[in-house]
Design a protein around this motif. Structure first.
Motif, PDB file in Angstrom:
ATOM      1  N   ASN A 172      32.222  36.162  31.797  1.00  0.00           N
ATOM      2  CA  ASN A 172      33.283  35.480  32.643  1.00  0.00           C
ATOM      3  C   ASN A 172      34.184  35.242  31.431  1.00  0.00           C
ATOM      4  O   ASN A 172      34.022  35.395  30.259  1.00  0.00           O
ATOM      5  N   GLY A 204      34.848  41.259  36.920  1.00  0.00           N
ATOM      6  CA  GLY A 204      34.146  40.505  38.196  1.00  0.00           C
ATOM      7  C   GLY A 204      32.872  40.917  38.476  1.00  0.00           C
ATOM      8  O   GLY A 204      32.111  41.157  37.451  1.00  0.00           O
ATOM      9  N   ILE A 253      31.277  29.337  35.367  1.00  0.00           N
ATOM     10  CA  ILE A 253      32.618  28.987  35.843  1.00  0.00           C
ATOM     11  C   ILE A 253      33.683  29.279  34.783  1.00  0.00           C
ATOM     12  O   ILE A 253      34.964  29.083  35.160  1.00  0.00           O
ATOM     13  N   ASP A 308      31.968  39.226  44.489  1.00  0.00           N
ATOM     14  CA  ASP A 308      33.158  38.495  44.198  1.00  0.00           C
ATOM     15  C   ASP A 308      33.656  37.340  44.603  1.00  0.00           C
ATOM     16  O   ASP A 308      34.181  36.447  43.904  1.00  0.00           O
ATOM     17  N   GLU A 309      33.374  37.119  45.946  1.00  0.00           N
ATOM     18  CA  GLU A 309      33.547  35.868  46.578  1.00  0.00           C
ATOM     19  C   GLU A 309      32.551  34.627  46.027  1.00  0.00           C
ATOM     20  O   GLU A 309      32.995  33.653  46.250  1.00  0.00           O
ATOM     21  N   GLU A 310      31.508  35.133  45.095  1.00  0.00           N
ATOM     22  CA  GLU A 310      30.742  34.024  44.831  1.00  0.00           C
ATOM     23  C   GLU A 310      30.776  33.706  43.400  1.00  0.00           C
ATOM     24  O   GLU A 310      29.777  32.797  42.823  1.00  0.00           O
ATOM     25  N   ILE A 311      31.798  34.331  42.621  1.00  0.00           N
ATOM     26  CA  ILE A 311      31.971  34.045  41.354  1.00  0.00           C
ATOM     27  C   ILE A 311      33.489  33.577  40.964  1.00  0.00           C
ATOM     28  O   ILE A 311      34.136  34.112  41.830  1.00  0.00           O
ATOM     29  N   VAL A 312      33.670  32.706  40.111  1.00  0.00           N
ATOM     30  CA  VAL A 312      34.935  32.160  40.074  1.00  0.00           C
ATOM     31  C   VAL A 312      35.214  32.076  38.426  1.00  0.00           C
ATOM     32  O   VAL A 312      34.524  32.408  37.630  1.00  0.00           O
ATOM     33  N   SER A 332      38.408  32.485  42.903  1.00  0.00           N
ATOM     34  CA  SER A 332      37.077  33.547  42.995  1.00  0.00           C
ATOM     35  C   SER A 332      37.931  34.920  42.514  1.00  0.00           C
ATOM     36  O   SER A 332      38.958  35.107  42.586  1.00  0.00           O
ATOM     37  N   TYR A 333      36.898  35.683  42.146  1.00  0.00           N
ATOM     38  CA  TYR A 333      37.363  37.365  41.886  1.00  0.00           C
ATOM     39  C   TYR A 333      37.682  37.875  43.020  1.00  0.00           C
ATOM     40  O   TYR A 333      38.482  38.763  42.856  1.00  0.00           O
ATOM     41  N   GLN A 335      39.621  36.401  45.464  1.00  0.00           N
ATOM     42  CA  GLN A 335      40.930  36.262  45.606  1.00  0.00           C
ATOM     43  C   GLN A 335      41.722  36.996  44.203  1.00  0.00           C
ATOM     44  O   GLN A 335      42.956  37.580  44.741  1.00  0.00           O
TER      45      GLN A 335
END
Length: 403
Positions: A172, A204, A253, A308-312, A332-333, A335
């Protein structure tokens, strides 16, 4: 439950089932974690992104009479020569900070440097087999009487030439924006004023360390794809920070774990090792790195299924010139990859530094190697420290003003 030895036996028999991380994420919803864990042996992850904390160790060989190198330039780019007699380290972000070599010797040919060219470009050209001008200055001693030397080299005329990268594969990173009034030239590239754009560097959910968040599958001695050749994880990377705050799915995060990597550059390909330059910031290098994850149990698939919706990642304002900068929160990735994020009610366009396409191609090439039986997995000889904090330099004393 499987073992790496069992998986390697299947690889050698060319019967191993190998998927890329993209294939897994596409198919896991339909097939299910349990069935995939039974059927699949290896998941191949990859990334292709700037990794400026990289460089090449080079042994140039001895001249006659011998020279003890204390200053070295490869095509006008300085390399570190403070160890051994003919060993040098060329950093990917090294650049010529003066025209030519900076020396006034009338008897030595001056090298014309290119302002937007750095160590990463020289490493790429050496890997590609090109000739590179070399200039050396020596410390004259009884056993090393030569004072200077100039020639050209290629990867075939030098001894060891391998990448040693102190910090690669950030688990990240950040998203850079600029809330100020003037353009900013950064290691993420140009950040336009008044939140004109947002740049992120990590690819991501396909990135290697997002899929092994607690580093249970890799360690010191893990064999990897590095720059189109075979490399190894040799230690934790500098600025390794596994204690970063994490989501319930164990993904961090912000910037967290890093790895130190090494591999024989003579095996590598300029397709996967490319010098690059960030305007008004400096030189760097783009590297393709692929990490195979052995499917030892269902937990491996559960972590690899992260989306990707679950990592920021944190959105950081570079207009504040401090070590700890203010953030606009987490995005989020998914986004980020949509092309736009919203910051304080304003739609801001996004762009990645990493190549998503080439990241997927790294994973695909590693998959091909394994399916052909050309690449087997290794058992780590030691685990990576997951209890490492991050220490700032200025906490140990007051800063001294030079005014």
């Amino acid at each position: 439950m499987k073992t790496i030895a069992e998986i390697n036996e299947k690889i050698q028999n060319k019967s191993a089932v190998v998927w890329t991380i993209q294939e897994l994420k596409t198919r896991v919803k339909d097939i299910g974690i349990t069935q995939i864990a039974k059927e699949v042996d290896v998941i191949c992850t990859g990334t292709f992104e700037p990794m400026e904390s990289s460089g090449a160790l080079i042994n140039l060989g001895h001249t006659d009479p011998p020279i003890k190198i204390r200053q070295c330039w490869l095509e006008g780019i300085p390399a570190y020569a403070g160890f051994g007699a003919v060993d040098v380290y060329l950093g990917a972000s090294a650049m010529a900070d003066y025209p030519g070599t900076g020396e006034a010797d009338s008897d030595v040919r001056q090298v014309t440097t290119i302002p937007e060219r750095g160590g990463g470009h020289v490493i790429e050209d050496l890997i590609a087999g090109k000739s590179i001008p070399l200039r050396l200055l020596g410390q004259v001693t009884d056993c090393y009487p030569r004072a200077s030397f100039e020639t050209t080299i290629t990867k075939d005329t030098i001894n060891q030439f391998y990448l040693y990268n102190p910090r690669n594969l950030y688990q990240n990173f950040i998203v850079g924006v600029n809330g100020g009034e003037r353009p900013l030239y950064t290691y993420l590239g140009l950040l336009q004023p008044r939140l004109g754009n947002a740049v992120y560097s990590n690819p991501g959910a396909i990135s290697p360390l997002f899929n092994d968040p607690d580093l249970k599958l890799i360690g010191i001695g893990t064999r990897i794809f590095l720059g189109g050749g075979i490399g190894y994880i040799v230690w934790e990377g500098t600025q390794h920070f596994p204690l970063q705050k994490r989501l319930p799915n164990r993904t961090p995060i912000g910037p967290a774990a890093t790895l130190a990597l090494m591999g024989d550059a003579k095996q590598m390909s300029p397709r996967w090792v490319r010098g690059c330059y960030f305007k008004n910031y400096g030189a760097s290098i783009m590297l393709g790195v692929g990490v195979p994850l052995p499917v030892l149990n269902e937990e491996v698939i559960r972590y690899c299924a992260v989306k990707d919706e679950e990592i920021v990642a944190p959105v950081v304002d570079f207009s504040i010139p401090r070590r700890v900068r203010p953030t606009f929160g987490l995005v989020s990735y998914a986004q980020l990859k949509s092309g736009n994020i919203t910051i304080e009610g304003k739609k801001v366009r996004t762009a990645p530094l990493a190549s998503i396409y080439f990241s997927q191609q790294v994973a695909q090439e590693l998959k091909t190697w394994i399916e052909r039986g050309e690449f087997t997995l290794t058992e780590p000889v030691a685990t990576l420290d997951m209890n490492r904090s991050f220490l700032p330099l200025d906490q140990w004393g007051s800063q001294i003003s030079l005014e």
